[in-house]
Design a protein around this motif. Structure first.
Motif, PDB file in Angstrom:
ATOM      1  N   ILE A  33      27.539 -11.996  50.937  1.00 36.64           N
ATOM      2  CA  ILE A  33      27.860 -13.427  50.861  1.00 36.64           C
ATOM      3  C   ILE A  33      27.750 -14.068  52.247  1.00 36.64           C
ATOM      4  O   ILE A  33      27.257 -15.181  52.406  1.00 36.64           O
ATOM      5  N   LYS A  34      28.156 -13.305  53.269  1.00 34.80           N
ATOM      6  CA  LYS A  34      28.112 -13.844  54.639  1.00 34.80           C
ATOM      7  C   LYS A  34      26.723 -13.700  55.270  1.00 34.80           C
ATOM      8  O   LYS A  34      26.407 -14.383  56.238  1.00 34.80           O
ATOM      9  N   ALA A  35      25.916 -12.786  54.737  1.00 33.23           N
ATOM     10  CA  ALA A  35      24.600 -12.513  55.339  1.00 33.23           C
ATOM     11  C   ALA A  35      23.690 -13.735  55.221  1.00 33.23           C
ATOM     12  O   ALA A  35      23.924 -14.614  54.384  1.00 33.23           O
ATOM     13  N   SER A  36      22.643 -13.763  56.060  1.00 36.75           N
ATOM     14  CA  SER A  36      21.668 -14.840  55.942  1.00 36.75           C
ATOM     15  C   SER A  36      20.966 -14.705  54.597  1.00 36.75           C
ATOM     16  O   SER A  36      20.892 -13.612  54.024  1.00 36.75           O
ATOM     17  N   GLU A  37      20.442 -15.814  54.115  1.00 41.09           N
ATOM     18  CA  GLU A  37      19.706 -15.773  52.860  1.00 41.09           C
ATOM     19  C   GLU A  37      18.543 -14.784  52.955  1.00 41.09           C
ATOM     20  O   GLU A  37      18.249 -14.047  52.023  1.00 41.09           O
ATOM     21  N   GLU A  38      17.924 -14.767  54.146  1.00 39.80           N
ATOM     22  CA  GLU A  38      16.785 -13.873  54.367  1.00 39.80           C
ATOM     23  C   GLU A  38      17.173 -12.402  54.166  1.00 39.80           C
ATOM     24  O   GLU A  38      16.481 -11.645  53.480  1.00 39.80           O
ATOM     25  N   GLU A  39      18.305 -12.008  54.773  1.00 43.51           N
ATOM     26  CA  GLU A  39      18.734 -10.611  54.669  1.00 43.51           C
ATOM     27  C   GLU A  39      19.075 -10.255  53.221  1.00 43.51           C
ATOM     28  O   GLU A  39      18.668  -9.207  52.702  1.00 43.51           O
ATOM     29  N   ALA A  40      19.819 -11.134  52.565  1.00 44.25           N
ATOM     30  CA  ALA A  40      20.231 -10.848  51.188  1.00 44.25           C
ATOM     31  C   ALA A  40      19.023 -10.785  50.258  1.00 44.25           C
ATOM     32  O   ALA A  40      18.927  -9.911  49.399  1.00 44.25           O
ATOM     33  N   MET A  41      18.063 -11.707  50.468  1.00 46.86           N
ATOM     34  CA  MET A  41      16.893 -11.714  49.587  1.00 46.86           C
ATOM     35  C   MET A  41      15.981 -10.524  49.864  1.00 46.86           C
ATOM     36  O   MET A  41      15.297 -10.037  48.962  1.00 46.86           O
ATOM     37  N   ALA A  59      40.655 -16.496  40.256  1.00 49.44           N
ATOM     38  CA  ALA A  59      40.300 -17.340  41.406  1.00 49.44           C
ATOM     39  C   ALA A  59      38.951 -16.941  41.997  1.00 49.44           C
ATOM     40  O   ALA A  59      38.386 -17.668  42.803  1.00 49.44           O
ATOM     41  N   THR A  60      38.442 -15.776  41.628  1.00 46.26           N
ATOM     42  CA  THR A  60      37.153 -15.334  42.160  1.00 46.26           C
ATOM     43  C   THR A  60      36.021 -15.970  41.366  1.00 46.26           C
ATOM     44  O   THR A  60      36.022 -15.895  40.139  1.00 46.26           O
ATOM     45  N   PRO A  61      35.068 -16.627  42.048  1.00 42.63           N
ATOM     46  CA  PRO A  61      33.960 -17.272  41.310  1.00 42.63           C
ATOM     47  C   PRO A  61      33.216 -16.267  40.434  1.00 42.63           C
ATOM     48  O   PRO A  61      33.044 -15.104  40.832  1.00 42.63           O
ATOM     49  N   LEU A  62      32.753 -16.709  39.295  1.00 42.55           N
ATOM     50  CA  LEU A  62      32.082 -15.821  38.337  1.00 42.55           C
ATOM     51  C   LEU A  62      30.908 -15.044  38.934  1.00 42.55           C
ATOM     52  O   LEU A  62      30.804 -13.834  38.717  1.00 42.55           O
TER      53      LEU A  62
END
Ligand code: ZN
Length: 214
Positions: free
Chosen positions: A39-47, A8-11
């Motif tokens: 996954i919950k972080a902003s795109e900015e933080e993750a990038m 059930a977990t996305p690849l």
């Protein structure tokens, strides 16, 4: 069942979990926490994280001799012919090297283990740069400036894990007829080299003693 093992977990999430659990000291639980955070972080933080990984991979590596962070290899310390490459000071992390180097007291070269033996955190002998140190001792062509190593100074942090790592290294090194010393006990037990002041560290280097001396 863990997230990693569930269909059930996305690849992409499973791939991220695989990548995280392959890191030292990160178990399944920690990997899941980090993955959820990202996954919950902003795109900015993750990038920003992703970009800084790319940046260090492109511009920084480790010295092929001493493992210190460097943008050239051998690093400037290993390559400095005014230093005595027959004396090697072993530290856990680059930040310990920086603190010891700031004393101006040490004119030998270093070996960065990139950690310490810490079984409870899953860090075993083979996970840190112990075999690389022993190879430098065994084979002078692998040491800085091709010098034969006469003395290894153990500069691990004075706590349980640091002491047991030092003991393991001393056993391995003493079987090789190289002089083994450790920093003087001026550092309070449980303290950390990276935070110690320069004078204390300078005294600890100068007052170094044999492994079996008090
Ligand atoms: Zn180096």
């Amino acid at each position: 069942m863990s997230l990693r093992d569930s269909a059930a977990t996305p690849l992409p999430v499973r791939e991220l979990l695989d990548a995280l659990t392959s890191l030292p000291g990160i178990g399944k639980r920690s990997a899941e926490r980090i993955a959820f955070h990202l996954i919950k972080a902003s795109e900015e933080e993750a990038m920003a994280l992703s970009n800084s990984i790319a940046e260090v991979k492109h511009n920084v590596s480790c010295c092929s001799i001493c493992n210190n962070l460097a943008d050239v290899s051998p690093c400037l310390i290993c390559d400095d012919h005014t230093r005595d490459a027959s004396v090697v000071l072993v530290v856990e992390q680059p930040k310990d090297l920086i603190s010891l180097e700031a004393t101006g007291m040490f004119k030998g070269v270093y070996h960065v283990l990139t950690g310490r033996i810490e079984p409870l955190a899953g860090i075993e002998v083979g996970d840190i740069a112990i075999s690389e140190l022993l190879e430098r001792v065994d084979n002078s062509s692998l040491n800085a400036q091709g010098a034969t190593i006469n003395e290894v100074i153990l500069g691990l942090n004075p706590n349980l894990e640091g002491d047991s790592t030092a003991l393991y290294l001393a056993q391995e090194l003493e079987a090789r007829s190289v002089k083994v010393t450790r920093l003087a006990r001026g550092l309070p037990s449980g303290s950390q080299i990276e935070y110690a002041n320069s004078q204390v560290l300078a005294d600890a280097i100068q007052g170094r003693r044999g492994m079996h001396q008090e």
